[in-house]
Design an enzyme around this catalytic site. Structure first.
Site, PDB file in Angstrom:
ATOM      1  N   HIS A  52       0.832  -1.204   0.000  1.00 20.64           N
ATOM      2  CA  HIS A  52       0.000   0.000   0.000  1.00 20.64           C
ATOM      3  C   HIS A  52       0.863   1.249   0.000  1.00 20.64           C
ATOM      4  CE1 HIS A  52      -3.595  -2.317   0.333  1.00 20.64           C
ATOM      5  NE2 HIS A  52      -3.206  -2.876   1.455  1.00 20.64           N
ATOM      6  N   CYS A  53       1.636   1.422  -1.040  1.00 22.38           N
ATOM      7  CA  CYS A  53       2.564   2.546  -1.157  1.00 22.38           C
ATOM      8  C   CYS A  53       2.308   3.221  -2.501  1.00 22.38           C
ATOM      9  CB  CYS A  53       4.000   2.018  -1.080  1.00 22.38           C
ATOM     10  SG  CYS A  53       5.290   3.236  -1.355  1.00 22.38           S
ATOM     11  N   GLY A  54       2.593   4.488  -2.586  1.00 23.12           N
ATOM     12  CA  GLY A  54       2.466   5.183  -3.858  1.00 23.12           C
ATOM     13  C   GLY A  54       3.370   4.603  -4.929  1.00 23.12           C
ATOM     14  N   THR A  56       3.978   1.276  -5.155  1.00 23.56           N
ATOM     15  CA  THR A  56       3.621  -0.130  -5.369  1.00 23.56           C
ATOM     16  C   THR A  56       3.452  -0.483  -6.847  1.00 23.56           C
ATOM     17  OG1 THR A  56       2.634  -0.254  -3.169  1.00 23.56           O
ATOM     18  CG2 THR A  56       1.971  -1.949  -4.729  1.00 23.56           C
TER      19      THR A  56
END
Length: 196
Positions: A52-54, A56
């Site tokens: 859940h990362c920008g 990803t």
């Protein structure tokens, strides 16, 4: 006695040939083990990942990079981490997420710490050798064949960055060509033997 000595000698020889940096095994995300020693003679890209990362969506480019060069010996090892508070809790959920959303087929380790005092030995060594610790998810370490050189690439370096790809190709071009895959010989056919 000779057979026993031979079997004892072979693993010791294989271990001695493995570079210190890669002489470790990581638990696999969906079971099994990621044995880094088996990649000692090829370039390895180690990436700390998060679901859940920008950043990803880099999984898409990582998978494309892996598929582009894997037949020439290149490998990517993903290490999920919640050190930046953006990873799922359970390894099984991480594995399902990576497969369902990005079709990840490169080796993935179980969730681990990659920074700080609890960092796994692989990351402690990568940080020491490169002089650069991950500051966020999707930090990349490119390990040269033989495990003697580590180049650090920050999170913003995309997997299709020309500099990264150029370095991977340089390493691959310096390697011997992979042996062509030869199917194993067919087993001998059993013949019925008459008892008379």
């Amino acid at each position: 006695m000779k057979t026993f000595l031979l079997f004892c000698w072979l693993p010791l020889t294989a271990q001695a040939a493995c570079p210190t940096l890669l002489n470790q095994q990581l638990p696999g995300l969906m079971g099994g083990t990621v044995d880094l020693c088996q990649y000692a003679d090829r370039p390895v890209l180690v990436v700390n990942t998060a679901s859940h990362c920008g950043y990803t969506p880099q999984f898409t480019k990582l998978e494309a990079l892996y598929k582009r060069y894997r037949d020439r010996g290149f490998v990517i090892v993903g290490v999920p981490s919640n050190d930046f508070h953006q990873e799922l809790e359970r390894n099984s959920d991480i594995g399902k997420f990576c497969l369902a959303n990005y079709g990840v087929s490169f080796p993935m380790a179980t969730k681990a710490h990659v920074v700080g005092p609890d960092a796994i030995p692989l990351y402690r060594q990568l940080i020491t050798v490169s002089g650069d610790a991950p500051r966020w998810n999707f930090h990349k370490y490119l390990i040269a064949p033989g495990g003697t050189t580590v180049t650090s690439y920050g999170t913003r370096t995309e997997p299709d960055d020309p500099k990264l790809i150029g370095q991977i190709e340089d390493y691959l071009n310096g390697m011997p060509a992979p042996a062509p895959s030869v199917p194993p010989p067919a087993p001998p056919r059993l013949k019925a033997i008459s008892g008379s």
